[in-house]
Design a protein around this motif. Structure first.
Motif, PDB file in Angstrom:
ATOM      1  N   LEU A  66       8.464   8.128  -7.365  1.00  0.00           N
ATOM      2  CA  LEU A  66       7.270   7.585  -6.727  1.00  0.00           C
ATOM      3  C   LEU A  66       7.207   6.062  -6.811  1.00  0.00           C
ATOM      4  CD1 LEU A  66       4.632   9.990  -8.384  1.00  0.00           C
ATOM      5  CD2 LEU A  66       6.133  10.471  -6.460  1.00  0.00           C
ATOM      6  N   ASP A  67       8.037   5.500  -7.679  1.00  0.00           N
ATOM      7  CA  ASP A  67       7.871   4.115  -8.110  1.00  0.00           C
ATOM      8  C   ASP A  67       7.943   3.101  -6.968  1.00  0.00           C
ATOM      9  OD1 ASP A  67       7.632   2.211 -10.366  1.00  0.00           O
ATOM     10  OD2 ASP A  67       9.648   1.613  -9.782  1.00  0.00           O
ATOM     11  N   ALA A  68       8.877   3.298  -6.052  1.00  0.00           N
ATOM     12  CA  ALA A  68       9.096   2.275  -5.019  1.00  0.00           C
ATOM     13  C   ALA A  68       8.038   2.294  -3.922  1.00  0.00           C
ATOM     14  CB  ALA A  68      10.479   2.452  -4.395  1.00  0.00           C
ATOM     15  N   ILE A  69       7.322   3.400  -3.771  1.00  0.00           N
ATOM     16  CA  ILE A  69       6.407   3.518  -2.625  1.00  0.00           C
ATOM     17  C   ILE A  69       5.306   2.466  -2.646  1.00  0.00           C
ATOM     18  CG2 ILE A  69       4.823   5.036  -1.398  1.00  0.00           C
ATOM     19  CD1 ILE A  69       6.531   7.405  -2.411  1.00  0.00           C
ATOM     20  N   PRO A  70       4.526   2.336  -3.725  1.00  0.00           N
ATOM     21  CA  PRO A  70       3.505   1.288  -3.714  1.00  0.00           C
ATOM     22  C   PRO A  70       4.095  -0.116  -3.699  1.00  0.00           C
ATOM     23  CG  PRO A  70       3.588   2.374  -5.858  1.00  0.00           C
ATOM     24  CD  PRO A  70       4.435   3.186  -4.926  1.00  0.00           C
ATOM     25  N   LYS A  71       5.285  -0.284  -4.261  1.00  0.00           N
ATOM     26  CA  LYS A  71       5.927  -1.603  -4.232  1.00  0.00           C
ATOM     27  C   LYS A  71       6.183  -2.036  -2.792  1.00  0.00           C
ATOM     28  CE  LYS A  71       8.425  -1.185  -8.659  1.00  0.00           C
ATOM     29  NZ  LYS A  71       9.768  -1.033  -9.271  1.00  0.00           N
ATOM     30  N   VAL A  72       6.635  -1.096  -1.974  1.00  0.00           N
ATOM     31  CA  VAL A  72       6.929  -1.411  -0.579  1.00  0.00           C
ATOM     32  C   VAL A  72       5.644  -1.469   0.249  1.00  0.00           C
ATOM     33  CG1 VAL A  72       8.121  -0.605   1.504  1.00  0.00           C
ATOM     34  CG2 VAL A  72       9.264  -0.491  -0.722  1.00  0.00           C
ATOM     35  N   ALA A  73       4.717  -0.559  -0.031  1.00  0.00           N
ATOM     36  CA  ALA A  73       3.464  -0.533   0.739  1.00  0.00           C
ATOM     37  C   ALA A  73       2.654  -1.811   0.572  1.00  0.00           C
ATOM     38  CB  ALA A  73       2.627   0.672   0.326  1.00  0.00           C
ATOM     39  N   THR A  74       2.698  -2.403  -0.600  1.00  0.00           N
ATOM     40  CA  THR A  74       1.937  -3.630  -0.841  1.00  0.00           C
ATOM     41  C   THR A  74       2.687  -4.886  -0.427  1.00  0.00           C
ATOM     42  OG1 THR A  74       2.770  -3.737  -3.110  1.00  0.00           O
ATOM     43  CG2 THR A  74       0.655  -2.618  -2.769  1.00  0.00           C
ATOM     44  N   GLY A  75       3.956  -4.736  -0.030  1.00  0.00           N
ATOM     45  CA  GLY A  75       4.742  -5.889   0.378  1.00  0.00           C
ATOM     46  C   GLY A  75       5.453  -6.585  -0.755  1.00  0.00           C
ATOM     47  N   ALA A  76       5.361  -6.048  -1.972  1.00  0.00           N
ATOM     48  CA  ALA A  76       6.085  -6.655  -3.091  1.00  0.00           C
ATOM     49  C   ALA A  76       7.590  -6.580  -2.853  1.00  0.00           C
ATOM     50  CB  ALA A  76       5.713  -5.957  -4.393  1.00  0.00           C
ATOM     51  N   PHE A  77       8.044  -5.512  -2.193  1.00  0.00           N
ATOM     52  CA  PHE A  77       9.433  -5.349  -1.763  1.00  0.00           C
ATOM     53  C   PHE A  77       9.412  -4.940  -0.290  1.00  0.00           C
ATOM     54  CE2 PHE A  77       9.922  -4.995  -6.271  1.00  0.00           C
ATOM     55  CZ  PHE A  77      11.225  -5.362  -6.569  1.00  0.00           C
ATOM     56  N   GLY A 215      15.122  14.816   0.739  1.00  0.00           N
ATOM     57  CA  GLY A 215      15.062  14.119  -0.547  1.00  0.00           C
ATOM     58  C   GLY A 215      14.718  12.650  -0.402  1.00  0.00           C
ATOM     59  N   ASN A 216      15.474  11.813  -1.075  1.00  0.00           N
ATOM     60  CA  ASN A 216      15.177  10.385  -1.089  1.00  0.00           C
ATOM     61  C   ASN A 216      15.692   9.682   0.152  1.00  0.00           C
ATOM     62  OD1 ASN A 216      14.315  10.974  -3.733  1.00  0.00           O
ATOM     63  ND2 ASN A 216      14.891   8.926  -4.418  1.00  0.00           N
ATOM     64  N   ALA A 217      14.926   8.692   0.559  1.00  0.00           N
ATOM     65  CA  ALA A 217      15.250   7.926   1.763  1.00  0.00           C
ATOM     66  C   ALA A 217      15.024   6.443   1.510  1.00  0.00           C
ATOM     67  CB  ALA A 217      14.367   8.391   2.930  1.00  0.00           C
ATOM     68  N   VAL A 218      15.643   5.621   2.336  1.00  0.00           N
ATOM     69  CA  VAL A 218      15.311   4.202   2.365  1.00  0.00           C
ATOM     70  C   VAL A 218      13.964   4.070   3.058  1.00  0.00           C
ATOM     71  CG1 VAL A 218      15.924   1.928   3.270  1.00  0.00           C
ATOM     72  CG2 VAL A 218      17.712   3.438   2.354  1.00  0.00           C
ATOM     73  N   ILE A 219      13.027   3.411   2.394  1.00  0.00           N
ATOM     74  CA  ILE A 219      11.712   3.185   2.983  1.00  0.00           C
ATOM     75  C   ILE A 219      11.537   1.690   3.251  1.00  0.00           C
ATOM     76  CG2 ILE A 219      10.721   5.217   1.866  1.00  0.00           C
ATOM     77  CD1 ILE A 219       9.367   3.338  -0.162  1.00  0.00           C
ATOM     78  N   VAL A 220      10.634   1.370   4.165  1.00  0.00           N
ATOM     79  CA  VAL A 220      10.462  -0.026   4.564  1.00  0.00           C
ATOM     80  C   VAL A 220       8.981  -0.329   4.737  1.00  0.00           C
ATOM     81  CG1 VAL A 220      10.630   0.419   7.043  1.00  0.00           C
ATOM     82  CG2 VAL A 220      11.305  -1.805   6.174  1.00  0.00           C
ATOM     83  N   ASN A 221       8.625  -1.564   4.464  1.00  0.00           N
ATOM     84  CA  ASN A 221       7.295  -2.048   4.805  1.00  0.00           C
ATOM     85  C   ASN A 221       7.264  -2.231   6.318  1.00  0.00           C
ATOM     86  OD1 ASN A 221       5.384  -4.423   5.482  1.00  0.00           O
ATOM     87  ND2 ASN A 221       4.717  -3.784   3.442  1.00  0.00           N
ATOM     88  N   THR A 222       6.374  -1.522   7.002  1.00  0.00           N
ATOM     89  CA  THR A 222       6.400  -1.515   8.465  1.00  0.00           C
ATOM     90  C   THR A 222       6.030  -2.858   9.075  1.00  0.00           C
ATOM     91  OG1 THR A 222       4.162  -0.568   8.462  1.00  0.00           O
ATOM     92  CG2 THR A 222       6.008   0.967   8.656  1.00  0.00           C
ATOM     93  N   ASP A 223       5.216  -3.640   8.393  1.00  0.00           N
ATOM     94  CA  ASP A 223       4.902  -4.983   8.896  1.00  0.00           C
ATOM     95  C   ASP A 223       6.160  -5.847   8.874  1.00  0.00           C
ATOM     96  OD1 ASP A 223       2.160  -4.481   9.337  1.00  0.00           O
ATOM     97  OD2 ASP A 223       1.748  -4.792   7.215  1.00  0.00           O
ATOM     98  N   PHE A 224       6.913  -5.740   7.774  1.00  0.00           N
ATOM     99  CA  PHE A 224       8.176  -6.480   7.683  1.00  0.00           C
ATOM    100  C   PHE A 224       9.142  -6.003   8.762  1.00  0.00           C
ATOM    101  CE2 PHE A 224      12.547  -6.893   6.319  1.00  0.00           C
ATOM    102  CZ  PHE A 224      12.624  -8.195   5.856  1.00  0.00           C
ATOM    103  N   ALA A 225       9.225  -4.677   8.939  1.00  0.00           N
ATOM    104  CA  ALA A 225      10.166  -4.126   9.911  1.00  0.00           C
ATOM    105  C   ALA A 225       9.843  -4.567  11.330  1.00  0.00           C
ATOM    106  CB  ALA A 225      10.167  -2.602   9.819  1.00  0.00           C
ATOM    107  N   GLU A 226       8.560  -4.597  11.674  1.00  0.00           N
ATOM    108  CA  GLU A 226       8.177  -5.023  13.019  1.00  0.00           C
ATOM    109  C   GLU A 226       8.517  -6.484  13.260  1.00  0.00           C
ATOM    110  OE1 GLU A 226       4.068  -4.056  13.403  1.00  0.00           O
ATOM    111  OE2 GLU A 226       4.424  -1.889  13.294  1.00  0.00           O
ATOM    112  N   ALA A 227       8.433  -7.284  12.206  1.00  0.00           N
ATOM    113  CA  ALA A 227       8.754  -8.708  12.334  1.00  0.00           C
ATOM    114  C   ALA A 227      10.255  -8.975  12.243  1.00  0.00           C
ATOM    115  CB  ALA A 227       8.022  -9.509  11.254  1.00  0.00           C
ATOM    116  N   ASN A 228      10.998  -8.028  11.617  1.00  0.00           N
ATOM    117  CA  ASN A 228      12.426  -8.235  11.370  1.00  0.00           C
ATOM    118  C   ASN A 228      13.236  -6.976  11.695  1.00  0.00           C
ATOM    119  OD1 ASN A 228      12.357 -10.964   9.624  1.00  0.00           O
ATOM    120  ND2 ASN A 228      10.704  -9.642   8.909  1.00  0.00           N
ATOM    121  N   PRO A 229      13.152  -6.471  12.918  1.00  0.00           N
ATOM    122  CA  PRO A 229      13.834  -5.214  13.235  1.00  0.00           C
ATOM    123  C   PRO A 229      15.349  -5.269  13.059  1.00  0.00           C
ATOM    124  CG  PRO A 229      13.062  -6.290  15.237  1.00  0.00           C
ATOM    125  CD  PRO A 229      12.450  -7.020  14.091  1.00  0.00           C
TER     126      PRO A 229
END
Length: 336
Positions: A66-77, A215-229
């Motif tokens: 679960l660890d990476a999800i809030p890190k990415v959701a908040t933009g920390a990563f 199972g596990n996947a690469v997740i992305v901050n969608t704001d970052f992805a939209e700006a940097n596809p």
């Protein structure tokens, strides 16, 4: 609701302020420690796959599925590695949070119950009347109710002992619990390292007992992805190349890992990597379709299974949890 306004603005500002020719920083949050299955990401760094895509990538350890999800959701990563089933629940509880999965890595999840035959665990039914050690943040424990439902287990007949990740396998090795939830390759090899005879270890892979989840996947901050596809697509392509190189030469991959974790046992971590490749990454579906994507019918089944044990506040929607729009289409995702 996760508040992302400041983080989103910072990401957007970074994207605008970075010259086109400059490398894009994409720190990557792992789900767990630097063990065998993390080696492909270091290979991608060392062989210049990220650099070839114009990316600077630093890989950080995690503390559970679960660890990476809030890190990415908040933009920390901007990117991370996490359990997609936990992502479903996170997005249900935090509607609108800017995070989604973009690359499936564990096509067959390593969620398992690992027990000891000498303690009476050889089949799912053997768990009734026994003590099961389960870390509360563990991705495998989160899916245990589905496993129980699919195998007809009476969860009320199982004593669940909350344990910490550092004490999970030691407690099983000492016989304080009869089984634990965890990733198959991690718990199995941790037990062997602790001196438990391999022929005394039983591994009940949930995917072999009716659990259709991914199972596990690469997740992305969608704001970052939209700006940097292009950066996101490049990141995925580099990750795939890291896995390709690691499958072709696991010894080389483990050398890259040991450089970051000198305390690691190279032989044990090589085996952990090879177990992950064989059971979780290089599946028949991936051999036929390439790495990274999902089967929509299977995903629908996975959502239905999740609904059987989790009450969604909002209507589940597969499009919220995974998008294929950033997957490269140049054949670079082929694994064999």
């Amino acid at each position: 609701m996760i508040r992302t306004t400041i983080a989103t603005a910072a990401l957007a500002a970074l994207a605008l302020a970075t010259p086109a020719a400059a490398e894009t920083a994409m720190p990557f949050a792992l789900d767990w420690k630097f063990e065998g299955p993390a080696a492909p990401y270091f290979v991608a760094v060392d062989k210049g796959h990220f650099e070839a895509e114009g990316l600077t990538v630093e890989v950080s350890e995690g503390a559970g599925s679960l660890d990476a999800i809030p890190k990415v959701a908040t933009g920390a990563f901007p990117v991370g590695f996490a359990d997609i089933n936990s992502l479903m629940k996170f997005l249900d509880q935090n509607p609108g949070a800017p995070v989604t999965a973009v690359m499936m890595v564990y096509d067959k999840p390593p969620f398992s119950v690992v027990g000891r035959k000498s303690l009476g665990i050889a089949a799912p039914a053997d768990l009734e009347g026994k003590v099961l050690g389960a870390p509360p943040p563990d991705g495998a424990w989160a899916q245990f109710p589905i496993f129980a439902a699919e195998t007809g287990l009476d969860m009320a007949a199982i004593t669940v002992e909350p344990v910490g990740f550092p004490t999970r396998e030691p407690m099983l090795a000492e016989g304080k619990v009869a089984a634990v939830t965890g990733f198959s390759f991690s718990s199995t090899l941790n037990l062997i390292r602790l001196g438990v005879p391999e022929d005394d270890i039983s591994v009940l892979l949930m995917a072999d007992h009716g659990v259709a989840l991914y199972g596990n996947a690469v997740i992305v901050n969608t704001d970052f992805a939209e700006a940097n596809p292009e950066a996101v697509t490049g990141f995925i392509r580099a990750v795939a190349r890291g896995w390709q190189d690691s499958i072709a030469d696991p010894d080389m991959a483990i050398e890259a890992l040991v450089e970051r974790n000198p305390a690691a046992d190279p032989a044990l971590e090589k085996r952990r990597l090879e177990m992950a490749v064989e059971a979780n990454v290089l599946t028949d579906w991936v051999k036929a379709n390439g790495m990274g994507g999902i089967d929509e019918t299977r995903m629908a089944t996975a959502i239905e299974q999740t609904k059987s044990v989790y009450e969604f506040v909002n209507a589940p929607d597969a499009e919220l949890y995974f998008t294929s729009e950033y997957l490269p289409t140049d054949g670079s995702l082929t694994l064999e």
